[in-house]
Design a protein around this motif. Structure first.
Motif, PDB file in Angstrom:
ATOM      1  N   ALA A   2       0.704  -1.151  -0.007  1.00 22.81           N
ATOM      2  CA  ALA A   2       0.047   0.083   0.003  1.00 22.81           C
ATOM      3  C   ALA A   2       0.892   1.276   0.075  1.00 22.81           C
ATOM      4  N   LEU A   3       1.589   1.516   0.901  1.00 18.39           N
ATOM      5  CA  LEU A   3       2.736   2.638   1.081  1.00 18.39           C
ATOM      6  C   LEU A   3       3.349   2.948  -0.312  1.00 18.39           C
ATOM      7  N   LEU A   4       3.755   1.798  -1.060  1.00 17.91           N
ATOM      8  CA  LEU A   4       4.668   2.070  -1.971  1.00 17.91           C
ATOM      9  C   LEU A   4       4.141   2.045  -3.230  1.00 17.91           C
ATOM     10  N   LEU A   5       3.019   1.465  -3.542  1.00 16.40           N
ATOM     11  CA  LEU A   5       2.460   1.433  -5.102  1.00 16.40           C
ATOM     12  C   LEU A   5       1.141   2.141  -4.957  1.00 16.40           C
ATOM     13  N   GLU A   6       0.792   3.073  -4.023  1.00 10.00           N
ATOM     14  CA  GLU A   6      -0.350   3.885  -4.057  1.00 10.00           C
ATOM     15  C   GLU A   6      -0.165   4.952  -5.252  1.00 10.00           C
ATOM     16  N   HIS A   7       0.784   5.664  -5.459  1.00 12.83           N
ATOM     17  CA  HIS A   7       1.333   6.814  -6.257  1.00 12.83           C
ATOM     18  C   HIS A   7       2.284   6.236  -7.166  1.00 12.83           C
ATOM     19  N   GLU A   8       1.998   6.241  -8.527  1.00 12.74           N
ATOM     20  CA  GLU A   8       2.937   5.729  -9.392  1.00 12.74           C
ATOM     21  C   GLU A   8       3.845   6.591  -9.989  1.00 12.74           C
ATOM     22  N   PHE A   9       5.141   6.148 -10.325  1.00  6.53           N
ATOM     23  CA  PHE A   9       5.959   7.059 -10.975  1.00  6.53           C
ATOM     24  C   PHE A   9       5.706   6.759 -12.566  1.00  6.53           C
ATOM     25  N   LYS A  10       5.921   7.800 -13.235  1.00  9.52           N
ATOM     26  CA  LYS A  10       5.931   7.948 -14.669  1.00  9.52           C
ATOM     27  C   LYS A  10       6.961   6.975 -15.160  1.00  9.52           C
ATOM     28  N   PRO A  11       6.876   6.210 -16.334  1.00  9.22           N
ATOM     29  CA  PRO A  11       8.162   5.615 -16.841  1.00  9.22           C
ATOM     30  C   PRO A  11       9.157   6.546 -17.042  1.00  9.22           C
ATOM     31  N   LEU A  12      10.202   6.169 -16.924  1.00  7.16           N
ATOM     32  CA  LEU A  12      11.394   7.197 -17.640  1.00  7.16           C
ATOM     33  C   LEU A  12      11.299   6.972 -19.222  1.00  7.16           C
ATOM     34  N   PRO A  13      11.409   8.229 -19.847  1.00  6.04           N
ATOM     35  CA  PRO A  13      11.153   8.418 -21.336  1.00  6.04           C
ATOM     36  C   PRO A  13      12.550   8.119 -21.854  1.00  6.04           C
ATOM     37  N   LYS A 173       0.968 -12.245   2.830  1.00  6.27           N
ATOM     38  CA  LYS A 173       2.071 -13.255   2.867  1.00  6.27           C
ATOM     39  C   LYS A 173       3.503 -12.656   2.311  1.00  6.27           C
ATOM     40  N   GLU A 174       4.717 -12.855   2.832  1.00  3.70           N
ATOM     41  CA  GLU A 174       5.924 -12.447   2.571  1.00  3.70           C
ATOM     42  C   GLU A 174       6.243 -12.487   1.021  1.00  3.70           C
ATOM     43  N   GLU A 175       5.912 -13.493   0.314  1.00  4.55           N
ATOM     44  CA  GLU A 175       6.358 -13.427  -0.941  1.00  4.55           C
ATOM     45  C   GLU A 175       5.479 -12.565  -1.771  1.00  4.55           C
ATOM     46  N   GLU A 176       4.302 -12.109  -1.127  1.00  8.35           N
ATOM     47  CA  GLU A 176       3.281 -11.179  -2.075  1.00  8.35           C
ATOM     48  C   GLU A 176       4.018  -9.582  -1.684  1.00  8.35           C
ATOM     49  N   SER A 177       4.258  -9.438  -0.699  1.00 10.48           N
ATOM     50  CA  SER A 177       5.002  -8.349  -0.314  1.00 10.48           C
ATOM     51  C   SER A 177       6.252  -7.922  -1.038  1.00 10.48           C
ATOM     52  N   ILE A 178       7.042  -9.171  -1.200  1.00  7.10           N
ATOM     53  CA  ILE A 178       8.323  -8.920  -1.992  1.00  7.10           C
ATOM     54  C   ILE A 178       8.033  -8.827  -3.358  1.00  7.10           C
ATOM     55  N   GLU A 179       6.998  -9.496  -3.888  1.00  3.05           N
ATOM     56  CA  GLU A 179       6.579  -9.092  -5.364  1.00  3.05           C
ATOM     57  C   GLU A 179       6.320  -7.699  -5.471  1.00  3.05           C
ATOM     58  N   LYS A 180       5.550  -7.184  -4.598  1.00  6.80           N
ATOM     59  CA  LYS A 180       5.114  -5.743  -4.754  1.00  6.80           C
ATOM     60  C   LYS A 180       6.562  -4.700  -4.501  1.00  6.80           C
ATOM     61  N   PHE A 184       7.713  -1.971  -7.312  1.00  3.66           N
ATOM     62  CA  PHE A 184       8.070  -0.572  -6.975  1.00  3.66           C
ATOM     63  C   PHE A 184       9.561  -0.382  -7.419  1.00  3.66           C
ATOM     64  N   LEU A 185      10.350  -1.088  -7.237  1.00  6.59           N
ATOM     65  CA  LEU A 185      11.798  -0.932  -7.394  1.00  6.59           C
ATOM     66  C   LEU A 185      11.864  -0.876  -9.172  1.00  6.59           C
ATOM     67  N   THR A 186      11.238  -1.764 -10.047  1.00  7.01           N
ATOM     68  CA  THR A 186      11.273  -1.691 -11.371  1.00  7.01           C
ATOM     69  C   THR A 186      10.873  -0.204 -11.958  1.00  7.01           C
ATOM     70  N   ARG A 187       9.937   0.136 -11.172  1.00  6.88           N
ATOM     71  CA  ARG A 187       9.261   1.561 -11.867  1.00  6.88           C
ATOM     72  C   ARG A 187      10.380   2.681 -11.323  1.00  6.88           C
ATOM     73  N   VAL A 188      11.006   2.553 -10.088  1.00  7.65           N
ATOM     74  CA  VAL A 188      11.554   3.893  -9.548  1.00  7.65           C
ATOM     75  C   VAL A 188      13.171   3.650  -9.829  1.00  7.65           C
ATOM     76  N   THR A 189      13.560   2.739  -9.818  1.00  3.21           N
ATOM     77  CA  THR A 189      15.102   2.563  -9.865  1.00  3.21           C
ATOM     78  C   THR A 189      15.973   3.150 -11.251  1.00  3.21           C
ATOM     79  N   PRO A 190      15.184   2.974 -12.393  1.00  2.00           N
ATOM     80  CA  PRO A 190      15.520   3.866 -13.551  1.00  2.00           C
ATOM     81  C   PRO A 190      15.572   5.383 -13.628  1.00  2.00           C
TER      82      PRO A 190
END
Length: 210
Positions: A2-13, A173-180, A184-190
């Motif tokens: 909930a905390l990390l995925l509520e507000h999406e980052f725009k993809p890096l152009p 479940k932990e695996e569900e949280s890790i997937e979320k 989040f990392l896939t969106r923000v890291t780039p």
């Protein structure tokens, strides 16, 4: 998550030009992450620093949205405006520290997502937090701050409690949280990588200690 995925980052152009307003609106919801780490004496200042730097950048953007449409525009305009005082001034300095706080957060989450842990104490996140601190913040901190952070890892929450806090108290479940976290990392890291790259290219990175 909930905390990390509520507000999406725009993809890096493709041109890596990051629009200022969408970036600030997305990142403005991340400071509460540091509440999930406990240890207020250490992480409350980090949270406040993150929030304060977001406000500084927003104030510069609001002064002329067309001129400061992208983060790249901010650095370019301020370099011209402040002369020899740049980059240790204005929104350029605020974004420099903001990216470091975000880097700490992302490295910590990436380490947890990758399954890095102390095998004798698998529910602790000390290993993950120390890795994040070493990579993102340590070299910019003086001796006292380094000691404070190093000591703080012994008061960090269990991984299970951190994941629950990131889910805003829901049992997941932990695996569900890790997937979320991975999403989040896939969106923000780039985006964060592009900001670091921009600072390197413009010779805007400073190494003085706080």
């Amino acid at each position: 998550m909930a905390l990390l995925l509520e507000h999406e980052f725009k993809p890096l152009p493709a041109d890596k030009q990051i629009e200022t307003l969408p970036f600030l609106e997305a990142v403005a919801h991340l400071p509460p992450f540091f509440d999930c780490l406990g240890t207020p004496i250490v992480y409350s200042p980090v949270k406040a620093d993150l929030s304060g730097n977001i406000k500084k950048i927003r104030a510069v953007y609001d002064s002329n949205p067309a001129k400061f449409k992208t983060l790249q525009n901010i650095l370019e305009v301020e370099k011209e405006l402040h002369g020899s005082a740049w980059p240790k001034t204005g929104a350029t300095l605020a974004l420099m520290w903001l990216k470091r706080g975000l880097k700490f957060m992302l490295v910590l989450l990436q380490s947890i997502s990758d399954g890095e842990r102390d095998e004798e104490h698998p529910n602790l996140i000390r290993v993950n937090a120390m890795k994040a601190y070493e990579i993102a913040l340590k070299k910019y901190h003086g001796w006292m701050l380094q000691k404070l952070f190093t000591g703080s890892v012994y008061a960090l929450p269990y991984k299970s409690d951190l994941l629950k806090a990131l889910e805003k108290g829901k049992e997941v479940k932990e695996e569900e949280s890790i997937e979320k976290i991975h999403q989040f990392l896939t969106r923000v890291t780039p985006i964060l990588d592009a900001i670091y790259e921009m600072y390197t290219k413009m010779n805007a990175e400073l190494s003085y200690k706080a």
